[in-house]
Design a protein around this motif. Structure first.
Motif, mmCIF file in Angstrom:
data_model
loop_
_atom_site.group_PDB
_atom_site.id
_atom_site.type_symbol
_atom_site.label_atom_id
_atom_site.label_comp_id
_atom_site.label_asym_id
_atom_site.label_seq_id
_atom_site.Cartn_x
_atom_site.Cartn_y
_atom_site.Cartn_z
ATOM 1 N N VAL A 1 0.853 -1.195 0.000
ATOM 2 C CA VAL A 1 0.000 0.000 0.000
ATOM 3 C C VAL A 1 0.890 1.247 0.000
ATOM 4 N N ARG A 2 0.581 2.191 -0.879
ATOM 5 C CA ARG A 2 1.310 3.477 -0.855
ATOM 6 C C ARG A 2 0.844 4.274 0.353
ATOM 7 N N LEU A 3 1.758 4.635 1.231
ATOM 8 C CA LEU A 3 1.360 5.387 2.426
ATOM 9 C C LEU A 3 1.012 6.823 2.035
ATOM 10 N N ARG A 4 -0.074 7.320 2.592
ATOM 11 C CA ARG A 4 -0.518 8.692 2.302
ATOM 12 C C ARG A 4 -1.095 9.309 3.555
ATOM 13 N N GLY A 5 -0.872 10.613 3.722
ATOM 14 C CA GLY A 5 -1.497 11.292 4.861
ATOM 15 C C GLY A 5 -0.471 11.980 5.738
ATOM 16 N N GLU A 6 -0.872 12.166 6.994
ATOM 17 C CA GLU A 6 -0.051 12.974 7.896
ATOM 18 C C GLU A 6 0.192 12.215 9.195
ATOM 19 N N ASP B 1 3.283 9.310 -0.115
ATOM 20 C CA ASP B 1 3.205 10.776 -0.143
ATOM 21 C C ASP B 1 2.737 11.193 1.256
ATOM 22 N N VAL B 2 3.695 11.516 2.118
ATOM 23 C CA VAL B 2 3.384 11.646 3.545
ATOM 24 C C VAL B 2 3.887 12.988 4.074
ATOM 25 N N LYS B 3 3.106 13.569 4.969
ATOM 26 C CA LYS B 3 3.551 14.773 5.681
ATOM 27 C C LYS B 3 3.861 14.377 7.116
ATOM 28 N N ILE B 4 5.010 14.823 7.595
ATOM 29 C CA ILE B 4 5.438 14.469 8.949
ATOM 30 C C ILE B 4 5.456 15.754 9.775
ATOM 31 N N LYS B 5 4.676 15.737 10.848
ATOM 32 C CA LYS B 5 4.557 16.958 11.681
ATOM 33 C C LYS B 5 5.325 16.798 12.979
#
Ligand code: EPU
Length: 416
Positions: free
Chosen positions: A10-15, A248-252
């Motif tokens: 699975v392509r990881l997506r999100g935050e 496509d991941v955002k890391i906070k």
């Protein structure tokens, strides 16, 4: 014993939001020994190692309370100066009570840690430093027995930069009589974070985060009220997880400044990374490119990220040479990655990783914390099901890893 199952592909997506750093919070907890009163630590990750350290401090005489992401550690008097074998064998970082106990009470009895899955990991440099500061140290029946009326400032040179050694001696020196200079000290962000915490308690420390640290001892320190830095290795593990799944991941909530060596290598491997303040955006390429890494003390490439990087390189286009310079046995994940189809040959401290076009899920066994993380990273990209046994290693250092990965779309579940 819990297991984790991952159905890869699975392509990881999100935050995702990063937790406080394991290797920063553990020394901060032991710094509480240096004062009497109520210590508060914020941004604490819920980890097995944090609970183990809490139990050790409770044994020493502290009230320990972990709620939400905050620890309260209260003590008036230290009721025991020993760190028994049961704690130290569960968690080597227990040795971090040695310096502060000796400085606060003039005595400490700490079980000598044995070898560990990743190497022999002696603590001779911690002992050498305390002896230079005037401590009398005896090794008896597996325990280090240390005593000193009051430690004295000294000039201490480390043959090898040691993270917990630098931390132990910095804490001891904070309450010593006179000036201590630590040369060839560890520069890791967790060392600098501990120094900042000690300074907030009233300590006089200069140069932490560089190879030379100068500590002018003071008579008293006040309790701690401090927020832990974000975990750079957790951050990097999520970068690797996104990279290997073309995600496509955002890391906070990270500190990109602590990750330069890793981010540079990921970029070389074709990963797109952009950063804005505490946020990182990461996009994995269709196929990773092979790059070589050599682990080094900070600011070099961290040994704690070697295994996860190797999982990525197992699927890269080309051959990658990975050299482990810090620990002599930190390739235990290689045999497990091979069971998933990786083509890796180890000779001494070097692993030659020939990238393959796909990995296949398999039952695998975690042998230490970062090795487990590398199997999670590999499992996320492998075809089919990977079942990772001995997940307790992972629980030592990654807060809610399966929940965080699930929010990014991963098919992952814990099997009780
Ligand atoms: N060393 C000695 N003598 C000593 C101390 C260290 O020879 O007295 C050697 C070690 O054997 C090793 C090198 O020096 O070859 C560096 O070891 P260091 O003392 O820096 O490691 P550590 O303090 O025991 C911390 C982290 C580790 C991380 C290393 C290296 C904590 C609680 N642990 O260990 O974290 O790998 O620094 O960066 O801070 C992990 O989180 O998975 C982990 C193992």
């Amino acid at each position: 014993m819990d297991k984790i199952e991952i159905i890869g592909g699975v392509r990881l997506r999100g935050e995702v939001t990063i937790s406080g750093a394991k290797n920063a919070v553990l020394p901060l907890m032991t710094a509480a020994i240096l004062s009497s009163g109520e210590n508060i630590i914020h941004n604490v990750p819920h980890l097995r190692d944090v609970r183990t350290m809490g139990s050790l401090l409770a044994h020493i005489g502290f009230g320990f309370h972990l709620e939400d992401n905050r620890i309260i550690l209260k003590s008036k008097t230290i009721t025991s100066v020993d760190a028994p074998y049961d704690f130290v064998k569960t968690m080597r970082a227990s040795v971090l009570v040695l310096g502060p106990l000796l400085a606060r009470t003039g005595q400490a009895k700490v079980s000598l840690p044995g070898g560990c899955a990743i190497g022999a990991r002696p603590i001779n440099l911690h002992i050498m430093g305390l002896e230079k500061m005037g401590a009398k140290i005896k090794l008896s029946e597996g325990y280090i027995e240390a005593s000193a009326k009051r430690l004295k400032g000294a000039k201490i040179y480390f043959d090898i930069p040691t993270v917990t050694g630098t931390e132990n001696l910095m804490m001891a020196a904070a309450l010593a009589d006179g000036t201590t200079v630590l040369e060839n000290a560890a520069c890791e962000p967790e060392v600098a974070d501990l120094a900042n915490a000690l300074i907030s308690m009233g300590a006089d420390i200069e140069g932490a985060g560089t190879r030379v640290i100068k500590i002018n001892g003071v008579n008293r320190l006040k309790p701690l009220d401090y927020t832990v830095i974000p975990d750079r290795i957790e951050t990097a593990t999520f970068l690797a997880a996104a990279a290997i799944t073309q995600g496509d991941v955002k890391i906070k909530g990270s500190r990109p400044g602590h990750l330069e060596a890793i981010i540079n290598k990921l970029k070389e491997a074709g990963v797109k990374i952009t950063q804005k303040n505490d946020k990182l955006s990461v996009k994995g390429p269709e196929r990773l490119l092979s790059v070589d890494i050599k682990t080094m003390p900070y600011p070099g490439f961290p040994t704690d990220m070697q295994a996860q990087f190797m999982a990525m390189m197992a699927l890269a286009d080309g051959t990658s040479i990975i050299t482990e310079n810090i620990f002599e046995n930190r390739f235990m994940h290689v045999a497990e990655l091979r069971r998933m189809g990786a083509d890796i040959v180890v000779e001494g401290s070097t692993a030659t990783v020939k990238g393959v076009s796909s990995l296949k899920g398999a039952p695998v066994m975690a042998t230490d914390l970062r090795a487990s993380a590398s199997l999670v990273v590999a499992g996320l990209a492998a075809k089919g099901a990977t079942v990772i046994d001995r997940v307790y290693h992972l629980d030592r250092g990654y807060e809610k890893i399966e929940e965080k990965l699930k929010t990014l779309g991963a098919k992952i579940r814990r099997i009780k």
